[in-house]
Design an enzyme around this catalytic site. Structure first.
Site, PDB file in Angstrom:
ATOM      1  N   THR A   1       0.889  -1.206   0.133  1.00 46.79           N
ATOM      2  CA  THR A   1      -0.027  -0.136  -0.012  1.00 46.79           C
ATOM      3  C   THR A   1       0.862   1.279  -0.025  1.00 46.79           C
ATOM      4  OG1 THR A   1      -1.614  -1.302   1.217  1.00 46.79           O
ATOM      5  CG2 THR A   1      -1.890   1.221   1.136  1.00 46.79           C
TER       6      THR A   1
ATOM      7  N   LYS B   1      -7.916   1.589  -3.036  1.00 45.13           N
ATOM      8  CA  LYS B   1      -7.733   0.936  -1.707  1.00 45.13           C
ATOM      9  C   LYS B   1      -7.755   2.139  -0.890  1.00 45.13           C
ATOM     10  CE  LYS B   1      -4.996  -0.936   1.424  1.00 45.13           C
ATOM     11  NZ  LYS B   1      -5.328  -2.352   2.303  1.00 45.13           N
TER      12      LYS B   1
ATOM     13  N   LYS C   1      -1.896   5.191   8.582  1.00 42.82           N
ATOM     14  CA  LYS C   1      -0.961   5.151   7.214  1.00 42.82           C
ATOM     15  C   LYS C   1      -1.980   5.395   6.156  1.00 42.82           C
ATOM     16  CE  LYS C   1       1.379   2.388   4.167  1.00 42.82           C
ATOM     17  NZ  LYS C   1       1.972   1.138   3.626  1.00 42.82           N
TER      18      LYS C   1
HETATM   19  P1  NAD Z   1       6.239  -5.680   7.380  1.00 44.79           P
HETATM   20  O1  NAD Z   1       6.885  -4.671   7.849  1.00 44.79           O
HETATM   21  O2  NAD Z   1       5.712  -6.860   8.148  1.00 44.79           O
HETATM   22  O3  NAD Z   1       6.840  -5.999   5.884  1.00 44.79           O
HETATM   23  C1  NAD Z   1       7.572  -5.337   5.160  1.00 44.79           C
HETATM   24  C2  NAD Z   1       8.802  -6.092   4.740  1.00 44.79           C
HETATM   25  O4  NAD Z   1       9.570  -5.560   4.004  1.00 44.79           O
HETATM   26  C3  NAD Z   1       9.670  -6.316   6.335  1.00 44.79           C
HETATM   27  O5  NAD Z   1      10.209  -7.600   6.204  1.00 44.79           O
HETATM   28  C4  NAD Z   1      10.995  -5.477   5.571  1.00 44.79           C
HETATM   29  O6  NAD Z   1      12.197  -6.147   6.240  1.00 44.79           O
HETATM   30  C5  NAD Z   1      11.076  -5.511   4.196  1.00 44.79           C
HETATM   31  N1  NAD Z   1      11.740  -4.365   3.523  1.00 44.79           N
HETATM   32  C6  NAD Z   1      11.890  -3.136   4.081  1.00 44.79           C
HETATM   33  N2  NAD Z   1      12.582  -2.606   3.017  1.00 44.79           N
HETATM   34  C7  NAD Z   1      13.261  -3.589   2.231  1.00 44.79           C
HETATM   35  C8  NAD Z   1      14.002  -3.421   1.127  1.00 44.79           C
HETATM   36  N3  NAD Z   1      14.640  -2.193   0.831  1.00 44.79           N
HETATM   37  N4  NAD Z   1      14.448  -4.375   0.617  1.00 44.79           N
HETATM   38  C9  NAD Z   1      13.811  -5.801   0.800  1.00 44.79           C
HETATM   39  N5  NAD Z   1      12.854  -5.756   1.962  1.00 44.79           N
HETATM   40  C10 NAD Z   1      12.601  -4.907   2.473  1.00 44.79           C
HETATM   41  O7  NAD Z   1       4.785  -5.099   6.554  1.00 44.79           O
HETATM   42  P2  NAD Z   1       3.519  -5.988   6.324  1.00 44.79           P
HETATM   43  O8  NAD Z   1       2.397  -5.818   7.389  1.00 44.79           O
HETATM   44  O9  NAD Z   1       3.694  -7.108   5.640  1.00 44.79           O
HETATM   45  O10 NAD Z   1       2.913  -4.776   5.238  1.00 44.79           O
HETATM   46  C11 NAD Z   1       3.531  -4.817   3.960  1.00 44.79           C
HETATM   47  C12 NAD Z   1       2.493  -3.729   2.981  1.00 44.79           C
HETATM   48  O11 NAD Z   1       1.227  -4.192   2.793  1.00 44.79           O
HETATM   49  C13 NAD Z   1       2.449  -2.550   3.667  1.00 44.79           C
HETATM   50  O12 NAD Z   1       2.438  -1.591   2.473  1.00 44.79           O
HETATM   51  C14 NAD Z   1       1.063  -2.346   4.191  1.00 44.79           C
HETATM   52  O13 NAD Z   1       0.582  -1.113   4.286  1.00 44.79           O
HETATM   53  C15 NAD Z   1       0.388  -3.426   3.394  1.00 44.79           C
HETATM   54  N6  NAD Z   1      -0.840  -4.172   4.092  1.00 44.79           N
HETATM   55  C16 NAD Z   1      -0.551  -4.647   5.103  1.00 44.79           C
HETATM   56  C17 NAD Z   1      -1.691  -5.331   5.833  1.00 44.79           C
HETATM   57  C18 NAD Z   1      -1.699  -5.788   7.229  1.00 44.79           C
HETATM   58  O14 NAD Z   1      -2.567  -5.980   7.704  1.00 44.79           O
HETATM   59  N7  NAD Z   1      -0.446  -6.229   7.866  1.00 44.79           N
HETATM   60  C19 NAD Z   1      -3.122  -5.283   5.295  1.00 44.79           C
HETATM   61  C20 NAD Z   1      -3.250  -4.724   4.069  1.00 44.79           C
HETATM   62  C21 NAD Z   1      -1.998  -4.184   3.364  1.00 44.79           C
END
Ligand code: NAD
Length: 291
Positions: A87, A162, A237
């Site tokens: 997102t 979204k 966010k």
């Molecule tokens: P998270 O923080 O658990 O995962 C993000 C991952 O990206 C981490 O493992 C981090 O180490 C990695 N990362 C960061 N910078 C990086 C880079 N330069 N190269 C490679 N990896 C890198 O977050 P999440 O909960 O998995 O969310 C991910 C996305 O999904 C976000 O944009 C969030 O808004 C969206 N989202 C989350 C949810 C939820 O319920 N958690 C629901 C819908 C959408």
């Protein structure tokens, strides 16, 4: 299919595992140490990109997406697809799609709804933006990770859908919580309040499917001490992204603006950090009109 997957966190980890389970070859990269069943890890994003037919990213924000895109786009093979499921702000989604197109790649912005539970179960909803050809290439993979996909339009349309959805969600959750708090002060029983509103014109997903009052309606984070679920921080966010988009599109969104301000206060100044976004109800419960 050979798939590169960058960002193997709470969402990306189980999504990548589901692709591997379905028989695809998944090569993953994350900046932190992770172990995902069926996924082979490589030491850089570019390495994952060099042989992949489809690259999927699931990253925290637009700035990180732009940095990762700058690294992987030049490494990808012409005709491959770049599918971003994070997102992020609409401007970043469009900028990355433009860069991909300039490099002869297909690009899809495909944010998801359904949370960590949906990511593990493969029941996410995807909202996608990009050309028909790009969407068609991504769809078989989207169908493994999710149960519904809507192709919303050109690049950026997935992110637009979204944040509009989540702006409605933030606003209706606040309205539902403040109405429960008012009903309490008027001496109205919460179950009666639910019985009326959930079958009347005040109904919404926030009331009917995710009721913020404990012990009322279907099981929800309210019944589990407001542990997320969908964290207030993530709602903040998404509301910020909606207001950033509203500002760049010159759209008047006063309720979205107020919802952003309330969640900002809740997360940053009160005790909302780490709580579910429906914990706005106990917040309102303890307040008086002039607070
Ligand atoms: P998270 O923080 O658990 O995962 C993000 C991952 O990206 C981490 O493992 C981090 O180490 C990695 N990362 C960061 N910078 C990086 C880079 N330069 N190269 C490679 N990896 C890198 O977050 P999440 O909960 O998995 O969310 C991910 C996305 O999904 C976000 O944009 C969030 O808004 C969206 N989202 C989350 C949810 C939820 O319920 N958690 C629901 C819908 C959408």
């Amino acid at each position: 299919m050979k798939i590169g997957f960058i960002g193997l966190g709470n969402m990306g980890g189980p999504m990548a595992a589901n692709l591997a389970k379905a028989g695809h070859e998944v090569i993953g990269y994350d900046t932190v140490d992770v172990a995902i069943e069926g996924v082979s890890l490589v030491p850089s994003a570019a390495e994952a990109a060099s042989t992949a037919e489809v690259m999927i990213t699931m990253l925290p924000n637009g700035q990180i997406l732009r940095a990762v895109a700058a690294e992987i786009i030049p490494a990808m093979q012409a005709g491959a697809a770049f599918v971003d499921c994070s997102t992020v702000d609409v401007d970043s989604a469009r900028a990355v799609a433009d860069q991909a197109a300039a490099a002869g790649l297909l690009a899809v912005d495909a944010p998801v709804s359904g949370g960590i539970g949906g990511a593990s179960a493969g029941t996410l909803t995807f909202m996608a933006g990009g050309s028909e050809e790009a969407f068609a290439k991504a769809q078989p993979l989207i169908d493994i990770m999710g149960q519904k996909a809507v192709h919303c339009g050109a690049s950026g349309a997935g992110q637009s859908a979204k944040i509009c959805n989540n702006m409605i969600l933030g606003v209706t959750m606040i309205a539902t919580c403040e109405a429960f708090a008012l009903a309490d002060k008027l001496g109205l029983d919460r179950q009666k309040m639910f019985d009326v509103v959930s079958t009347s014109s005040g109904s919404s997903w926030s009331m009917n499917a995710y009721c913020p009052a404990p012990g009322v309606g279907p099981q929800s984070p309210a019944d589990n001490g407001y542990q997320p679920g969908f964290a207030a921080d993530l709602m903040l966010k998404d509301l910020r992204l909606s207001q950033q988009a509203a500002s760049s599109a010159d759209a008047d969104t006063p309720m979205g603006q107020l919802a952003e301000a309330l969640y900002a206060r809740f997360v940053e100044e009160e005790d909302g950090k780490g709580m579910d976004f429906s914990a706005m109800l106990p917040r309102f419960e303890t307040r008086n009109r002039e607070d």
